[in-house]
Design a protein around this motif. Structure first.
Motif, PDB file in Angstrom:
ATOM      1  N   ILE A 133       0.930  -1.275  -0.058  1.00 52.67           N
ATOM      2  CA  ILE A 133       0.044   0.041  -0.086  1.00 52.67           C
ATOM      3  C   ILE A 133       0.744   1.268  -0.046  1.00 52.67           C
ATOM      4  CG2 ILE A 133      -1.586   1.300   1.438  1.00 52.67           C
ATOM      5  CD1 ILE A 133      -2.815  -1.459   2.513  1.00 52.67           C
ATOM      6  N   ILE A 134       2.004   1.273   0.737  1.00 53.79           N
ATOM      7  CA  ILE A 134       2.741   2.486   0.938  1.00 53.79           C
ATOM      8  C   ILE A 134       3.527   2.583  -0.540  1.00 53.79           C
ATOM      9  CG2 ILE A 134       4.960   3.344   1.901  1.00 53.79           C
ATOM     10  CD1 ILE A 134       3.965   1.672   4.508  1.00 53.79           C
ATOM     11  N   ILE A 135       4.045   1.473  -1.047  1.00 51.87           N
ATOM     12  CA  ILE A 135       4.573   1.668  -2.281  1.00 51.87           C
ATOM     13  C   ILE A 135       3.720   2.190  -3.496  1.00 51.87           C
ATOM     14  CG2 ILE A 135       5.836   0.392  -4.228  1.00 51.87           C
ATOM     15  CD1 ILE A 135       7.098  -1.354  -2.023  1.00 51.87           C
ATOM     16  N   THR A 136       2.496   1.894  -3.403  1.00 45.94           N
ATOM     17  CA  THR A 136       1.717   2.209  -4.524  1.00 45.94           C
ATOM     18  C   THR A 136       1.201   3.555  -4.185  1.00 45.94           C
ATOM     19  OG1 THR A 136       0.511  -0.102  -4.404  1.00 45.94           O
ATOM     20  CG2 THR A 136      -0.830   1.673  -5.296  1.00 45.94           C
ATOM     21  N   CYS A 137       1.108   4.121  -2.954  1.00 43.67           N
ATOM     22  CA  CYS A 137       0.786   5.451  -2.676  1.00 43.67           C
ATOM     23  C   CYS A 137       1.877   6.444  -3.271  1.00 43.67           C
ATOM     24  CB  CYS A 137       0.604   5.730  -1.132  1.00 43.67           C
ATOM     25  SG  CYS A 137      -1.027   4.952  -0.671  1.00 43.67           S
ATOM     26  N   ILE A 138       3.125   5.868  -2.894  1.00 47.47           N
ATOM     27  CA  ILE A 138       4.151   6.490  -3.372  1.00 47.47           C
ATOM     28  C   ILE A 138       4.430   6.871  -4.804  1.00 47.47           C
ATOM     29  CG2 ILE A 138       6.890   6.651  -3.494  1.00 47.47           C
ATOM     30  CD1 ILE A 138       6.901   5.189  -0.767  1.00 47.47           C
ATOM     31  N   ILE A 139       3.989   5.783  -5.591  1.00 45.55           N
ATOM     32  CA  ILE A 139       4.089   5.784  -7.083  1.00 45.55           C
ATOM     33  C   ILE A 139       3.053   6.541  -7.665  1.00 45.55           C
ATOM     34  CG2 ILE A 139       3.719   4.319  -9.183  1.00 45.55           C
ATOM     35  CD1 ILE A 139       5.321   1.989  -7.534  1.00 45.55           C
ATOM     36  N   VAL A 140       1.770   6.507  -7.050  1.00 44.74           N
ATOM     37  CA  VAL A 140       0.720   7.495  -7.463  1.00 44.74           C
ATOM     38  C   VAL A 140       0.981   8.942  -7.033  1.00 44.74           C
ATOM     39  CG1 VAL A 140      -1.761   8.221  -6.795  1.00 44.74           C
ATOM     40  CG2 VAL A 140      -1.028   5.528  -7.104  1.00 44.74           C
ATOM     41  N   PHE A 141       1.391   9.209  -6.038  1.00 46.19           N
ATOM     42  CA  PHE A 141       1.994  10.569  -5.727  1.00 46.19           C
ATOM     43  C   PHE A 141       2.873  11.175  -6.639  1.00 46.19           C
ATOM     44  CE2 PHE A 141       4.967  13.409  -3.772  1.00 46.19           C
ATOM     45  CZ  PHE A 141       4.074  14.470  -3.349  1.00 46.19           C
ATOM     46  N   LEU A 142       4.118  10.362  -6.984  1.00 46.64           N
ATOM     47  CA  LEU A 142       5.095  10.493  -8.037  1.00 46.64           C
ATOM     48  C   LEU A 142       4.366  10.775  -9.379  1.00 46.64           C
ATOM     49  CD1 LEU A 142       8.154  10.432  -8.988  1.00 46.64           C
ATOM     50  CD2 LEU A 142       7.648   7.781  -9.334  1.00 46.64           C
ATOM     51  N   LEU A 143       3.407  10.015  -9.918  1.00 45.74           N
ATOM     52  CA  LEU A 143       2.775  10.092 -11.125  1.00 45.74           C
ATOM     53  C   LEU A 143       2.226  11.435 -11.065  1.00 45.74           C
ATOM     54  CD1 LEU A 143       1.680   8.969 -13.913  1.00 45.74           C
ATOM     55  CD2 LEU A 143      -0.243   8.089 -12.392  1.00 45.74           C
ATOM     56  N   LEU A 144       1.412  12.165 -10.268  1.00 44.37           N
ATOM     57  CA  LEU A 144       0.823  13.181 -10.037  1.00 44.37           C
ATOM     58  C   LEU A 144       1.780  14.363 -10.183  1.00 44.37           C
ATOM     59  CD1 LEU A 144      -1.963  12.453  -7.372  1.00 44.37           C
ATOM     60  CD2 LEU A 144      -2.251  12.587  -9.768  1.00 44.37           C
ATOM     61  N   ALA A 145       2.664  14.161  -9.106  1.00 42.85           N
ATOM     62  CA  ALA A 145       3.967  15.309  -9.367  1.00 42.85           C
ATOM     63  C   ALA A 145       4.545  15.349 -10.449  1.00 42.85           C
ATOM     64  CB  ALA A 145       4.900  14.859  -8.090  1.00 42.85           C
ATOM     65  N   ILE A 146       4.970  14.299 -11.328  1.00 48.75           N
ATOM     66  CA  ILE A 146       5.437  14.287 -12.477  1.00 48.75           C
ATOM     67  C   ILE A 146       4.674  14.924 -13.821  1.00 48.75           C
ATOM     68  CG2 ILE A 146       6.572  12.944 -14.499  1.00 48.75           C
ATOM     69  CD1 ILE A 146       7.891  11.172 -12.435  1.00 48.75           C
ATOM     70  N   PHE A 147       3.326  14.606 -13.697  1.00 50.33           N
ATOM     71  CA  PHE A 147       2.742  15.227 -14.690  1.00 50.33           C
ATOM     72  C   PHE A 147       2.008  16.546 -14.493  1.00 50.33           C
ATOM     73  CE2 PHE A 147       2.844  10.811 -16.300  1.00 50.33           C
ATOM     74  CZ  PHE A 147       2.255  11.015 -17.543  1.00 50.33           C
ATOM     75  N   TRP A 148       2.243  16.927 -13.357  1.00 55.38           N
ATOM     76  CA  TRP A 148       1.801  18.103 -12.864  1.00 55.38           C
ATOM     77  C   TRP A 148       2.720  19.305 -13.319  1.00 55.38           C
ATOM     78  CZ3 TRP A 148      -2.503  19.861 -11.066  1.00 55.38           C
ATOM     79  CH2 TRP A 148      -2.622  21.037 -10.556  1.00 55.38           C
TER      80      TRP A 148
END
Length: 486
Positions: free
Chosen positions: A29-44
């Motif tokens: 769950i932690i790794i998934t949350c980090i990757i999702v956050f990373l996705l949002l940060a990069i595409f922002w």
């Protein structure tokens, strides 16, 4: 009764979901949350185009998954490379061309030559000599470290030194426990990397950096100057790294006395002369080292020279091993991982991610005009030492950062030769992830003699600040005393 029946029905209805939910651990769950956050940060981020965003997301995700999960590293790299291609951020040629990388063929040849060294008995004889002269495992490690360090002055490539060391380390692994084998798999490439700073020919990036200094600023760093500055630092940082890694993997209980019986056929090795196969293998190694050292003369890179040697050792009748033995010795799992992981790093350059990072850092550096020396040195070191986290190729790091740092040095009025030397030494640190160095990749996930990415990360968390602090101390003491000035 009606209420109880409804509750039972509710639980029955939702019971199939429970095993599925419980299957996901907190780590997942932690790794998934980090990757999702990373996705949002990069595409922002609007500074990168679509291809750059996809490539950066895939590369950083790979780093997270390598460290945070037990999924095979090769599968992660291959999956994310396919992810980039499927989303049209790169063409399928990215996958096909990944197998044409120099490091892939270097490793292929290294495995075959390593098998020849092993089958000939030469590696066992060398280890037997080390064991015979060592009473304890600590003494054996000291001897091994000294040999690996000395190779820096004769083989101008971290990959070449790793390739030559691998069969020796594999044979040496017989005398160690499983935990100690992991330590050997990390210790050897890290000593190779830390000793790189000792000489100007220790890495191709050194030559590139000095050439850029000459062509843009009209200054240079001679072989002798580099030797005076580099050897003491390399010796100190290698020793520090040695003891840090030894503290991780060798406890007092595990440092037991050695006996010659830990090696096979020790009696026959003690008295027997070199066999014909051993002589042929030894001659081949000297020829290979000569070919690696004279690369600038004949023009053939280290990988090509290594493959020539690999082909020779598999020749019918005159070879040392058969074709089948050579092919079986290759770790194809590791080859696929190296090819795809290298492609993940190269796509960052192709899609402009590295150029964007360079631009952002360059703008940041110009804020340091008039800053004290300690702040300038610390900033340069923080940037160059951490550069391996997002630019996997040692050569690429030099090509990307040295021009910008030379412009930076000129704009704030400091010595470009000093900045170049500090930057190149800083870039020599590449210990955090297996993909950060070819030397680390050679020993990654290779049978019993391997290490885990988490182990490497833990060591790097300690070793990276030690490396930076050691460089800072050297600059304000020995390097200044011997003529280095900003």
């Amino acid at each position: 009764m009606i209420t109880t029946t409804r509750i039972e029905k509710y639980h029955e209805k939702n019971r199939p979901l429970r095993p599925w939910i419980n299957h996901f651990s907190k780590k997942f769950i932690i790794i998934t949350c980090i990757i999702v956050f990373l996705l949002l940060a990069i595409f922002w981020n609007d500074a990168l185009d679509y291809r750059g965003k996809i490539s950066l997301f895939a590369f950083v995700s790979a780093m997270i998954l390598w460290v945070g999960t037990k999924i095979p590293a090769g599968l992660i790299a291959l999956s994310l490379l396919l992810f980039i291609i499927i989303l049209k951020a790169a063409s399928p040629d990215l996958l096909y061309s990944s197998l044409s990388e120099e490091v892939v063929w270097l490793m292929l040849g290294a495995f075959i030559i390593g098998e020849a060294v092993k089958q000939s008995g030469l590696a066992e004889r060398l280890i037997f000599t080390l064991v015979r002269k060592s009473n304890k495992k600590g003494q054996l490690l000291n001897g091994l470290g000294s040999i690996v360090f000395a190779l820096t002055f004769f083989i101008p490539s971290t990959s070449g030194r790793a390739a030559l060391s691998m069969p020796i380390i594999q044979q040496l692994g017989k005398t160690f426990s499983h935990k100690e084998k992991n330590g050997l798999a990390i210790l050897t490439p890290i000593i190779i990397l830390m000793s790189t700073s000792a000489t100007l020919i220790g890495a191709g990036s050194h030559i590139i950096g000095v050439s850029l200094l000459e062509s843009t600023m009209g200054q240079s760093i001679s072989y002798f100057e580099w030797f005076i500055w580099g050897v003491p630092f390399a010796m100190v940082i290698t020793l520090l790294s040695f003891f840090i890694i030894k503290g991780f993997f060798w406890s007092k209980e595990e440092s037991k006395p050695l006996t010659l019986s830990q090696l096979d056929d020790e009696k026959s090795l003690k008295n027997s002369p070199l066999s014909n196969k051993e002589k042929a293998t030894l001659a081949l190694i000297f020829i290979l080292v000569g070919g690696w050292v004279t690369e600038s003369i004949h023009g053939y890179d280290i990988a090509f020279v290594t493959m020539i040697g690999a082909t020779i050792v598999m020749m019918p009748t005159y070879g040392i091993i058969s074709w089948k033995q050579g092919m079986k010795s290759v770790s194809w799992n590791l080859i696929i991982f190296v090819a795809t992981a290298t492609a993940l790093g190269s796509v960052l350059v192709d899609t402009g991610v590295v150029a964007w990072i360079e631009k952002e850092l360059s703008q940041f550096l110009h804020l340091f005009k008039g800053a004290p020396d300690w702040l300038i040195v610390l900033t340069v070191l923080l940037i160059t030492v951490t550069s391996h986290l997002y630019i996997t190729s040692h050569t690429t790091r030099a090509l990307v950062f040295i021009p910008s740092l030379l412009i930076f040095s000129e704009s704030i009025g400091i010595n470009p030769s000093t900045v170049t030397f500090l930057s190149l030494i800083g870039m020599n640190y590449c210990v955090t992830f297996p993909v950060s160095s070819k030397a680390l990749l050679l020993f990654y996930e290779e049978g019993d003699l391997s290490y885990d990415a988490k182990q490497l990360l833990k060591i790097s968390i300690i070793l990276m600040p030690v490396y930076i602090l050691t460089m800072m101390i050297f600059y304000f003491t020995f390097w200044r005393w011997t003529g280095m000035q900003l």
